[in-house]
Design an enzyme around this catalytic site. Structure first.
Site, PDB file in Angstrom:
ATOM      1  CG  HIS A  69      -0.690 -14.931   7.550  1.00 13.18           C
ATOM      2  ND1 HIS A  69       0.382 -15.669   8.004  1.00 13.18           N
ATOM      3  CD2 HIS A  69      -1.048 -15.491   6.370  1.00 13.18           C
ATOM      4  CE1 HIS A  69       0.670 -16.609   7.132  1.00 13.18           C
ATOM      5  NE2 HIS A  69      -0.186 -16.528   6.133  1.00 13.18           N
ATOM      6  NE  ARG A  88       6.736 -10.266   1.348  1.00 14.01           N
ATOM      7  CZ  ARG A  88       7.292  -9.628   0.326  1.00 14.01           C
ATOM      8  NH1 ARG A  88       6.515  -9.024  -0.547  1.00 14.01           N
ATOM      9  NH2 ARG A  88       8.580  -9.577   0.195  1.00 14.01           N
ATOM     10  N   PRO A 146       0.821  -1.204   0.000  1.00 12.12           N
ATOM     11  CG  PRO A 146      -0.440  -1.425   1.887  1.00 12.12           C
ATOM     12  CD  PRO A 146       0.842  -1.835   1.306  1.00 12.12           C
ATOM     13  CD  GLU A 147       2.890   2.910  -4.313  1.00 12.19           C
ATOM     14  OE1 GLU A 147       3.052   4.086  -4.689  1.00 12.19           O
ATOM     15  OE2 GLU A 147       3.084   1.944  -5.069  1.00 12.19           O
TER      16      GLU A 147
END
Length: 283
Positions: A93, A117, A2-3
DNA sequence: AAACAAACCTGTGCGC
DNA sequence: TGCGCACAGGTTTGTT
């Protein structure tokens, strides 16, 4: 992944659904997610607090609490923040869970931080001590949307460095929030090659870059960000964005340029990141 | 000062 | 079908 536009979309969801809510219990499942402090610090810092606001600087989500502390969430590459009714099955997760109390008009819900991750992080910090507790946040450059980035300010930045434009745009100390997708889209919109040197631009090129930064980021926010094929990025309610349909260069290696209709999109590597541009209309 | 590489993790998609 | 490799939206750290 995400930016700025994706984080902004999550922030708006938090503003709509989470601000004003009281946090009851807190669960931390994976220590790595809270590595900047500890599970105890995050649990104690959040339990029995009320979330007062949802702010953003660059890619950092900042939620002030009634305790005087702030909750910081960074999604890094694969983080998601989701809300769901209490008792729903949690995705794999799910590393942090905030129990949001119900009230007169809302059922109890859970706020999930999900992150395969595990590059992302969650921390509760004292904003008066941010330079020590989160130095990378304190060192952030201006955020073009949250704080604005006027043309003279951008010119000063460009002329005070002698750097390639792509690495410069990706440097969060210089400008906050632009990542790999939007750096490429902005440079395409500005018709500038990624390896152009920042202090060698004409005043007109500087202006084009300034316009492109604001236009691309604003339109991406209006589209709810970019959700690629893997659907890794979704907003607070699990919805994807649609700005990927507007991408002109990112992920389009070998395709005909949508802008000039003549050039072919090329892929190179810069700062260890895939870089896409049209050699014909970007100069 | 700036370029470059490696590191942190997990998952997926591709060629063979 | 299975295996191994390349690659992924980010950032830090250390080296040239």
């Amino acid at each position: 992944m995400p930016e700025l536009p994706e984080v902004e979309t999550v922030r708006r969801g938090l503003e709509r659904r989470v601000v004003g809510r009281h946090v009851g219990a807190v669960e931390v499942g994976r220590e790595r997610t809270v590595r900047r402090t500890s599970p105890e610090a995050v649990v104690h810092g959040l339990t029995d607090t009320t979330i007062l606001a949802a702010n953003r600087r660059g890619k950092y989500l900042l939620l002030p609490l009634d305790s005087g502390d702030e909750l910081m969430i960074h999604l890094r590459m694969s983080g998601q923040v989701l809300v769901a009714p209490t008792g729903n099955d949690r995705p794999p997760h799910t590393h942090v869970v905030l129990h949001l109390d119900g009230d007169a008009d809302r059922p109890a819900e859970e706020l999930w931080f999900v992150d395969p991750r595990t590059f992302g992080e969650v921390v509760v910090f004292d904003p008066d001590n941010v330079a020590v507790e989160i130095p990378d946040l304190a060192a952030l450059g201006p955020d073009p949307i949250a704080e604005g980035l006027a043309l003279p300010q951008l010119r000063a930045i460009l002329r005070s460095h002698r750097r390639q434009l792509k690495p410069l745009l990706l440097d969060q100390h210089v400008i906050a929030g632009i990542g790999n997708i939007y750096a490429d889209e902005i440079l395409h919109e500005a018709r500038l090659r990624p390896d152009r040197i920042s202090d060698e631009l004409s005043t007109m090129s500087e202006r084009r870059l300034h316009d492109a930064i604001h236009r691309v980021l604003s339109e991406a926010i209006a589209s709810g960000g970019s959700t690629l094929g893997d659907a890794q990025y979704v907003d607070l309610f699990g919805e994807g964005g649609s700005y990927q349909d507007e991408h002109h260069v990112y992920g389009r290696e070998g395709e005909r340029c949508r802008t000039c209709g003549v050039g072919w999109i090329r892929r190179t590597v810069s700062v260890q990141r895939s870089t896409f541009y049209c050699p014909r209309c970007q100069r």
